[in-house]
Scaffold this active site. Structure first.
Site, PDB file in Angstrom:
ATOM      1  N   CYS A  92     -23.561  23.508  11.867  1.00 30.69           N
ATOM      2  CA  CYS A  92     -22.575  22.443  11.693  1.00 30.69           C
ATOM      3  C   CYS A  92     -23.254  21.078  11.678  1.00 30.69           C
ATOM      4  CB  CYS A  92     -21.515  22.517  12.788  1.00 30.69           C
ATOM      5  SG  CYS A  92     -20.375  23.901  12.565  1.00 30.69           S
ATOM      6  N   CYS A 136     -23.206  23.115  16.687  1.00 29.82           N
ATOM      7  CA  CYS A 136     -24.356  24.009  16.545  1.00 29.82           C
ATOM      8  C   CYS A 136     -25.270  23.446  15.449  1.00 29.82           C
ATOM      9  CB  CYS A 136     -23.891  25.421  16.192  1.00 29.82           C
ATOM     10  SG  CYS A 136     -23.178  25.548  14.528  1.00 29.82           S
ATOM     11  N   GLU A 149     -15.856  22.019  13.013  1.00 31.62           N
ATOM     12  CA  GLU A 149     -16.512  20.971  12.236  1.00 31.62           C
ATOM     13  C   GLU A 149     -16.601  21.363  10.763  1.00 31.62           C
ATOM     14  OE1 GLU A 149     -17.522  22.648  14.980  1.00 31.62           O
ATOM     15  OE2 GLU A 149     -19.347  21.703  15.729  1.00 31.62           O
TER      16      GLU A 149
END
Length: 150
Positions: A109, A106, A80
């Site tokens: 990101c 996560c 990402e």
């Protein structure tokens, strides 16, 4: 045909597109040199892929993601992050775009996704830590989970 039929057809069409773009992100993940987990991401706006990314090392680094103990190096970028930074270097805007990613984001990101103006995230594999998804929900970003068909 009434409005509800149009709505159902539109949702079915979008679901089909979501599955295909997610499949493309999965293929893109194959570019990763990481051993433990290969992740791919696409940013799509107006049915055009405006950026792509996969997890790996920063430009100029050796294409090796893990050490001899199979621990991921701290400088490895997530798919990402690679896609978002790549679109930032282009003339495109991710505002209002959809991010397709093979593994749920996560927290780090997710912060980038929010700041990039992405308004939809479609993913296939749910990461064991769901804090990133919780942050996206808090930011009112649409989240769609489409598990890969085996």
């Amino acid at each position: 045909m009434n409005n509800s039929d149009l709505s159902v057809n539109s949702k079915e069409k979008q679901f089909g597109l979501d599955k295909r773009y997610l499949h493309m992100a999965n293929i893109w993940a194959e570019n990763s040199y990481c051993v433990r987990r290969k992740v791919g991401a696409l940013i799509v706006k107006d049915k055009m892929i405006i950026s792509d990314g996969y997890n790996g090392t920063p430009s100029g680094f050796e294409n090796k993601c893990e050490d001899e103990n199979n621990v991921t190096f701290p400088y490895v970028l997530h798919a990402e992050a690679n896609a978002i930074t790549k679109v930032a270097k282009s003339n495109n805007s991710s505002h209002g775009a959809t991010l397709y990613v093979t593994t749920s984001p996560c927290v780090e990101c997710s912060k980038l996704i929010i700041q990039a103006g992405v308004n939809r995230v479609v993913f296939s594999d749910k990461y064991h830590n769901v804090a990133g998804l919780e942050l996206l929900q808090k930011a009112e970003i649409e989240i769609i989970h489409i598990p890969f068909e085996k």
